[in-house]
Scaffold this motif. Structure first.
Motif, PDB file in Angstrom:
ATOM      1  N   ASP A 790       0.844  -1.237   0.002  1.00  0.00           N
ATOM      2  CA  ASP A 790      -0.044  -0.192   0.042  1.00  0.00           C
ATOM      3  C   ASP A 790       1.122   1.161  -0.174  1.00  0.00           C
ATOM      4  O   ASP A 790       2.192   1.106   0.433  1.00  0.00           O
ATOM      5  CB  ASP A 790      -0.666   0.172   1.190  1.00  0.00           C
ATOM      6  N   TRP A 791       0.324   2.238  -0.428  1.00  0.00           N
ATOM      7  CA  TRP A 791       1.008   3.549  -0.502  1.00  0.00           C
ATOM      8  C   TRP A 791       0.097   4.830  -0.120  1.00  0.00           C
ATOM      9  O   TRP A 791      -1.185   4.575  -0.403  1.00  0.00           O
ATOM     10  CB  TRP A 791       1.997   3.687  -1.644  1.00  0.00           C
ATOM     11  N   GLY A 792       0.816   5.950   0.058  1.00  0.00           N
ATOM     12  CA  GLY A 792      -0.381   7.060   0.252  1.00  0.00           C
ATOM     13  C   GLY A 792       0.456   8.200   0.603  1.00  0.00           C
ATOM     14  O   GLY A 792       1.708   8.377   0.730  1.00  0.00           O
ATOM     15  N   THR A 793      -0.338   9.249   0.883  1.00  0.00           N
ATOM     16  CA  THR A 793       0.011  10.788   1.085  1.00  0.00           C
ATOM     17  C   THR A 793      -0.555  10.927   2.229  1.00  0.00           C
ATOM     18  O   THR A 793      -2.172  11.071   2.365  1.00  0.00           O
ATOM     19  CB  THR A 793       0.016  11.648   0.226  1.00  0.00           C
ATOM     20  N   ARG A 794      -0.180  11.809   3.494  1.00  0.00           N
ATOM     21  CA  ARG A 794      -0.846  12.387   4.491  1.00  0.00           C
ATOM     22  C   ARG A 794      -0.281  13.560   4.606  1.00  0.00           C
ATOM     23  O   ARG A 794       1.144  13.850   4.400  1.00  0.00           O
ATOM     24  CB  ARG A 794      -0.726  11.639   5.670  1.00  0.00           C
ATOM     25  N   HIS A 795      -0.964  14.693   4.901  1.00  0.00           N
ATOM     26  CA  HIS A 795      -0.585  16.163   5.164  1.00  0.00           C
ATOM     27  C   HIS A 795      -0.311  16.375   6.446  1.00  0.00           C
ATOM     28  O   HIS A 795      -1.119  15.780   7.565  1.00  0.00           O
ATOM     29  CB  HIS A 795      -1.766  17.022   4.553  1.00  0.00           C
ATOM     30  N   THR A 796       0.621  17.297   6.627  1.00  0.00           N
ATOM     31  CA  THR A 796       1.062  17.830   8.313  1.00  0.00           C
ATOM     32  C   THR A 796       0.880  19.046   8.159  1.00  0.00           C
ATOM     33  O   THR A 796       0.856  19.796   7.339  1.00  0.00           O
ATOM     34  CB  THR A 796       2.256  17.025   8.661  1.00  0.00           C
ATOM     35  N   HIS A 797       1.180  19.568   9.510  1.00  0.00           N
ATOM     36  CA  HIS A 797       1.201  21.218   9.585  1.00  0.00           C
ATOM     37  C   HIS A 797       2.255  21.845   8.883  1.00  0.00           C
ATOM     38  O   HIS A 797       2.354  22.816   8.686  1.00  0.00           O
ATOM     39  CB  HIS A 797       1.373  21.558  10.969  1.00  0.00           C
ATOM     40  N   THR A 798       3.453  20.969   8.554  1.00  0.00           N
ATOM     41  CA  THR A 798       4.812  21.488   8.003  1.00  0.00           C
ATOM     42  C   THR A 798       4.631  20.908   6.654  1.00  0.00           C
ATOM     43  O   THR A 798       5.706  21.316   5.950  1.00  0.00           O
ATOM     44  CB  THR A 798       5.965  20.899   8.759  1.00  0.00           C
ATOM     45  N   GLY A 799       3.782  20.207   6.109  1.00  0.00           N
ATOM     46  CA  GLY A 799       3.881  19.641   4.571  1.00  0.00           C
ATOM     47  C   GLY A 799       3.180  18.550   4.361  1.00  0.00           C
ATOM     48  O   GLY A 799       2.069  18.328   4.557  1.00  0.00           O
ATOM     49  N   LYS A 800       3.963  17.788   3.916  1.00  0.00           N
ATOM     50  CA  LYS A 800       3.231  16.328   3.667  1.00  0.00           C
ATOM     51  C   LYS A 800       4.368  15.161   3.599  1.00  0.00           C
ATOM     52  O   LYS A 800       5.566  15.353   3.749  1.00  0.00           O
ATOM     53  CB  LYS A 800       2.871  16.143   2.013  1.00  0.00           C
ATOM     54  N   THR A 801       3.707  13.901   3.784  1.00  0.00           N
ATOM     55  CA  THR A 801       4.596  12.875   4.063  1.00  0.00           C
ATOM     56  C   THR A 801       3.951  11.758   3.052  1.00  0.00           C
ATOM     57  O   THR A 801       2.916  11.546   2.989  1.00  0.00           O
ATOM     58  CB  THR A 801       4.567  12.164   5.176  1.00  0.00           C
ATOM     59  N   ILE A 802       4.946  11.060   2.176  1.00  0.00           N
ATOM     60  CA  ILE A 802       4.434  10.186   1.181  1.00  0.00           C
ATOM     61  C   ILE A 802       5.011   8.908   1.679  1.00  0.00           C
ATOM     62  O   ILE A 802       6.297   8.711   2.097  1.00  0.00           O
ATOM     63  CB  ILE A 802       5.102  10.083  -0.361  1.00  0.00           C
ATOM     64  N   TRP A 803       4.177   7.822   1.772  1.00  0.00           N
ATOM     65  CA  TRP A 803       4.728   6.443   2.494  1.00  0.00           C
ATOM     66  C   TRP A 803       4.231   5.404   1.659  1.00  0.00           C
ATOM     67  O   TRP A 803       3.402   5.346   0.847  1.00  0.00           O
ATOM     68  CB  TRP A 803       4.037   6.357   3.957  1.00  0.00           C
ATOM     69  N   ALA A 804       4.937   4.234   1.821  1.00  0.00           N
ATOM     70  CA  ALA A 804       4.910   2.794   0.961  1.00  0.00           C
ATOM     71  C   ALA A 804       5.144   1.944   2.047  1.00  0.00           C
ATOM     72  O   ALA A 804       6.164   1.990   2.978  1.00  0.00           O
ATOM     73  CB  ALA A 804       5.802   2.870  -0.047  1.00  0.00           C
ATOM     74  N   GLN A 805       4.192   0.992   1.813  1.00  0.00           N
ATOM     75  CA  GLN A 805       4.275  -0.407   3.005  1.00  0.00           C
ATOM     76  C   GLN A 805       4.541  -1.672   2.445  1.00  0.00           C
ATOM     77  O   GLN A 805       3.910  -1.836   1.333  1.00  0.00           O
ATOM     78  CB  GLN A 805       3.012  -0.016   4.090  1.00  0.00           C
ATOM     79  N   GLN A 806       5.545  -2.247   2.786  1.00  0.00           N
ATOM     80  CA  GLN A 806       5.931  -3.638   2.330  1.00  0.00           C
ATOM     81  C   GLN A 806       5.530  -4.822   3.696  1.00  0.00           C
ATOM     82  O   GLN A 806       5.609  -4.463   4.515  1.00  0.00           O
ATOM     83  CB  GLN A 806       7.075  -3.874   1.934  1.00  0.00           C
ATOM     84  N   SER A 807       4.858  -5.787   3.118  1.00  0.00           N
ATOM     85  CA  SER A 807       4.625  -6.694   4.202  1.00  0.00           C
ATOM     86  C   SER A 807       5.812  -7.509   4.190  1.00  0.00           C
ATOM     87  O   SER A 807       6.559  -7.886   3.333  1.00  0.00           O
ATOM     88  CB  SER A 807       3.536  -7.593   3.600  1.00  0.00           C
ATOM     89  N   LEU A 808       6.154  -8.122   5.447  1.00  0.00           N
ATOM     90  CA  LEU A 808       7.393  -8.790   5.771  1.00  0.00           C
ATOM     91  C   LEU A 808       7.023 -10.332   6.094  1.00  0.00           C
ATOM     92  O   LEU A 808       5.822 -10.606   6.581  1.00  0.00           O
ATOM     93  CB  LEU A 808       8.079  -8.198   7.003  1.00  0.00           C
ATOM     94  N   PRO A 809       7.684 -11.284   5.773  1.00  0.00           N
ATOM     95  CA  PRO A 809       7.379 -12.775   6.265  1.00  0.00           C
ATOM     96  C   PRO A 809       7.487 -12.785   7.367  1.00  0.00           C
ATOM     97  O   PRO A 809       7.901 -12.257   8.215  1.00  0.00           O
ATOM     98  CB  PRO A 809       8.549 -13.326   5.363  1.00  0.00           C
ATOM     99  N   ALA A 810       6.423 -13.705   8.055  1.00  0.00           N
ATOM    100  CA  ALA A 810       6.316 -13.995   9.457  1.00  0.00           C
ATOM    101  C   ALA A 810       7.710 -14.412  10.021  1.00  0.00           C
ATOM    102  O   ALA A 810       8.291 -15.395   9.354  1.00  0.00           O
ATOM    103  CB  ALA A 810       5.175 -14.951   9.792  1.00  0.00           C
ATOM    104  N   ALA A 811       7.739 -13.922  11.062  1.00  0.00           N
ATOM    105  CA  ALA A 811       9.136 -14.463  11.812  1.00  0.00           C
ATOM    106  C   ALA A 811       9.277 -15.917  12.159  1.00  0.00           C
ATOM    107  O   ALA A 811       7.995 -16.436  12.646  1.00  0.00           O
ATOM    108  CB  ALA A 811       9.689 -13.482  13.159  1.00  0.00           C
TER     109      ALA A 811
END
Length: 811
Positions: A790-811
């Motif tokens: 998944d990926w996306g954007t969130r806005h903050t008081h000082t700008g924005k943050t773009i994020w991307a999430q990877q699933s990790l194999p179960a330990a």
């Protein structure tokens, strides 16, 4: 005639004879063996025998000759006899006297069974000269059954109506008192009122219930006692006038029972209790035993099939009541399903759809022997003789049948009883159908609400959670309480608790819509105060839509508490809209309620919401709840809040146990309002889970950002994720440098997933687009979207943050 004397206790002349030595008649009682058991002073005067020479001895020696055989047969079968008897005086001479004899019913406990009470009138003084005028006045001024008594309370005349009522000719009653003519304990009260009329000169009136000789049933009479005076005002006698009020009395009793049925039946929307109320009303005033049996198909709330049920009719026993303790007559136990054969009154009334009266006969009982030997045995054992069966109809459907039976009351059911049973059963049927429909709607609402609430709470890196939801009692109806745990970007989590105003399916549906809206707004990563502002607009629009529809309005208002917790910074941001304040339990066990600005109720519009930020140490416990938890009937809300604080303060490490303890302490019984409870313990992601780098705003810094990220993945042992992470870091950092603004920051977060975040000071959000064949750019974000979870954007008081999430194999 005998009379009820109100508060005066009637004298029982079977126990004592208070006699007038001048005027009283000769009285005696003889038991079934012919032994004299009592002997009055009047009898002593008549035959010369004192009491001690007669009582305990046979009465045969007092009779000059054996009575004819016909007389003996008559005495054996009739409750009353009158005629002349030749008796032997103590000095040996014979005398013929008129005798009136009453068969005495046995006393309670079975004593003196078959005893006879005999009375012979004493010859009185000759009638006064004005007697003929007195008789004329009395008999010409009244058309009711009436009798004339002199000042000694002896009967002088009885008109034809009175003779017919009492079943005695006038000559058999002349010279006798009321208590002699009507052998009933209440007669003494009538004589007392006659004396009062003579002494005071004021008419007396009373009502009496009697079973007269020859009558199969008890009758009710209004008795009027009027003193009669001569021209000089001297009391010369009493005129007794009697009016048969049996029909009016029974009608009043039926009206009383109908009023009682209206008051008692349908006090709740519980089907079984409503059926039991019908049985309770019917016993003992209408029947000795009553049952209510319903078709099993209606229990699920669905309408039963049209038409008469097939034979044998299967019914479930829902309620029963008996004049006997424990309903020993019942063959079918409560809640059991039993079959009724085609020839039974129950099956017959359901087949025809009409109520019926059935006489229980020996032949009919024998016919049941093959199909239901146990029923036949109970009928014989308890002496059932009359049954009413009334089908229960409501809104065009058949629900079941109510049966009313008699075995202690000797009177068979009559047409008026059938009409009464029909009326109270019809009222009960409507109430039972209401309860059935309500139960169906309640189950539907619960199902809907359950489907709209979270089925399970997935594990979160930011918090450990436990929850409870308690629906209100069926009478209150299902409400619109809900809770939710929503994962957000950057390993953060949103905790939500809300409450829609109102109850029923509309409230449940509105709750589902609002929960969906909250989740949608949470995906946009709005701050809590902004999210509530948008949610307020949604509620206003839903209310406006509902105003133009038929039926109940959908939404009029709601409350909500929205909290966002960041495990990296340990900052929790909260905002509420008219919702109860949350509780916080610190690591040392101290519990307090947070000071979060209240905010207006959702749906009011035009008012701002404020957010509160606070830093929470790892292991802090947040308790979010709806008002049904602390508000209850008979308990002040402040008391509920104090109790909640105490329970949270002494709670242990288990959140599940804490939820149970809170509900057990605050809601030991089923709540009157829905309750949602969400408890969360915070976790923290330290430096071992988070890596952060400041990136110069230069294209040459992209390679260094990739190297830093790869070294960190190696330190975490995530070599398999290096290739994808390099591409994601390269794309996101390049976009931030090219299209964003300084400062630029790269952050990697490792929990259950691997999260890559790039922040800059620009508020411009990137858009995913498909690059054309000869475009030099535009493919980076497309690759990021395809390679990551998944990926996306969130806005903050000082700008924005773009994020991307990877699933990790179960330990």
């Amino acid at each position: 005639m005998g009379a009820m004397t109100g508060s005066e206790a009637p004298r029982d002349d079977r126990e004592t004879w208070q006699e007038d030595p001048v005027a009283d008649a000769a009285r005696a009682t003889v038991d079934a063996r012919g032994v004299v058991t009592r002997w009055s002073e009047g009898a002593h005067r008549l035959l010369g025998y004192p009491s001690d020479e007669v009582v305990g001895r046979s009465a045969r020696r007092l009779v000059a000759a054996e009575p004819p055989a016909g007389t003996l047969r008559s005495l054996a079968t009739r409750p009353q006899w009158n005629g002349t008897v030749t008796l032997v005086h103590r000095d040996g001479h014979r005398l013929t006297v008129k005798v009136l004899a009453h068969r005495r019913p046995p006393d309670e406990g079975g004593g003196r069974d078959g005893e006879w009470f005999l009375v012979a009138p004493r010859a009185g003084p000759p009638p006064p000269p004005e007697a003929d005028a007195l008789v004329m006045w009395a008999f010409t001024q009244s058309r009711s059954a009436m009798a004339l008594y002199d000042t000694g309370l002896r009967l002088r005349r009885a008109n034809a109506e009175m003779q017919q009522v009492l079943g005695l000719p006038e000559e058999a009653m002349q010279g006798l008192r009321v208590s002699d003519i009507v052998a009933d304990p209440q007669s003494a009260g009538t004589e007392e009122r006659m004396r009062r009329a003579l002494e005071t000169g004021e008419p007396q009136q009373t009502q009496v219930a009697l079973r007269l000789a020859g009558d199969r049933t008890e009758t009710v009479w209004t008795v009027s006692l009027v003193p009669l005076r001569d021209a000089g005002g001297q009391a010369r006698g009493v005129l007794l006038s009697a009016y048969d009020m049996t029909e009016a009395h029974l009608a009043r009793e039926r009206l009383v029972l109908l009023n009682e049925a209206s008051r008692r039946i349908g006090s709740t929307l519980d089907l079984a209790r409503t059926a039991q109320e019908l049985a309770d009303v019917a016993v003992p005033d209408l029947a000795d035993f009553a049952t209510v049996d319903l078709l099993p198909s209606i229990e699920g709330g669905e309408d039963p099939p049209a038409g008469a049920p097939s034979s044998p009719v299967m019914l479930r026993r829902v309620a029963s009541r008996s004049v006997l303790e424990g309903c020993p007559e019942a063959v079918v136990r409560q809640g059991a399903v039993a079959g009724y054969p085609e020839a039974s009154p129950v099956a017959e009334c359901l087949a025809t759809g009409q109520p019926l009266i059935a006489a229980v006969t020996a032949d009919g009982t024998a016919a049941w022997e093959q199909q239901s030997p146990e029923r036949a045995d109970r009928v014989r054992r308890y002496g059932f003789h009359s049954v009413l069966a009334v089908p229960m109809h409501a809104r065009g459907i058949t629900l079941g049948v109510a049966t009313f039976s008699r075995h202690r009351n000797p009177e068979p059911f009559e047409q008026d009883d059938l009409l009464l049973a029909e009326e109270i059963t019809a009222r009960a049927a409507v109430c039972i159908d209401n309860a059935r429909r309500f139960a169906h709607e309640h189950r539907t609402s619960l199902t809907l609400q359950s489907s709209l609430l979270p089925q399970r709470l997935p594990p979160q890196a930011a918090v450990e959670v436990a929850s409870r939801y308690l629906p209100a009692s069926p009478l209150a109806g299902v409400g619109g309480d809900w809770f939710d745990v929503i994962p957000l970007s950057g390993a953060r989590v949103a905790l939500v608790v809300g409450d829609v105003v109102g109850h029923g399916i509309q409230a449940s549906a509105a709750m589902g819509r609002l929960r969906t809206v909250v989740r949608t707004l949470a995906d946009v990563d709005l701050p809590p105060d902004e999210l509530l502002t948008h949610l307020d607009d949604v509620v206003i629009h839903l209310s406006a839509e509902a105003e133009g529809t038929e039926g109940p309005a959908g939404v009029f208002g709601a409350t909500c508490l929205y909290a966002v917790y960041d495990p990296v910074s340990r900052i929790c941001t909260l905002a509420r809209a008219g919702h109860p304040v949350p509780a916080l339990v610190a690591q040392d066990g101290a519990a307090e309620f947070l000071d979060v600005p209240a905010g207006p109720l959702l749906g009011l519009g035009g008012l701002p919401f404020e957010a509160t930020e606070l830093e929470l140490p790892e292991g802090s416990v947040l308790a979010l709840y709806t008002d049904g938890l602390v508000e209850a009937r008979g308990r002040d809300i402040d008391e509920g809040i104090d109790t909640l604080r105490e329970v949270l303060a002494r709670s242990g490490p288990s959140l599940e146990a804490t939820c149970d303890a809170v509900l057990q302490e605050l809601l030991p019984e089923r709540p009157t309002d829905d309750v949602a409870l969400l408890i969360a313990r915070t976790r923290a992601l330290d430096a071992s889970h988070v890596a952060t780098w400041d990136v110069p705003c230069d294209a040459a810094a992209v390679a260094g950002a990739r190297r830093d990220a790869c070294r960190q993945l190696a330190a975490w042992g995530l070599h398999e994720a290096a290739t994808v992470t390099e591409l994601v870091v390269s794309e996101l950092v390049t976009n931030a440098i090219r299209y964003g603004a300084a400062p630029v920051q790269l952050r990697l977060i490792r929990n259950n997933n691997l999260i890559c975040e790039v922040s800059d000071a620009s508020s411009t959000s990137p858009h995913l687009r498909r690059a054309r064949t000869f475009d030099e750019g535009g493919r980076g974000l497309l690759l990021v979207a395809q390679l990551t979870q998944d990926w996306g954007t969130r806005h903050t008081h000082t700008g924005k943050t773009i994020w991307a999430q990877q699933s990790l194999p179960a330990a």
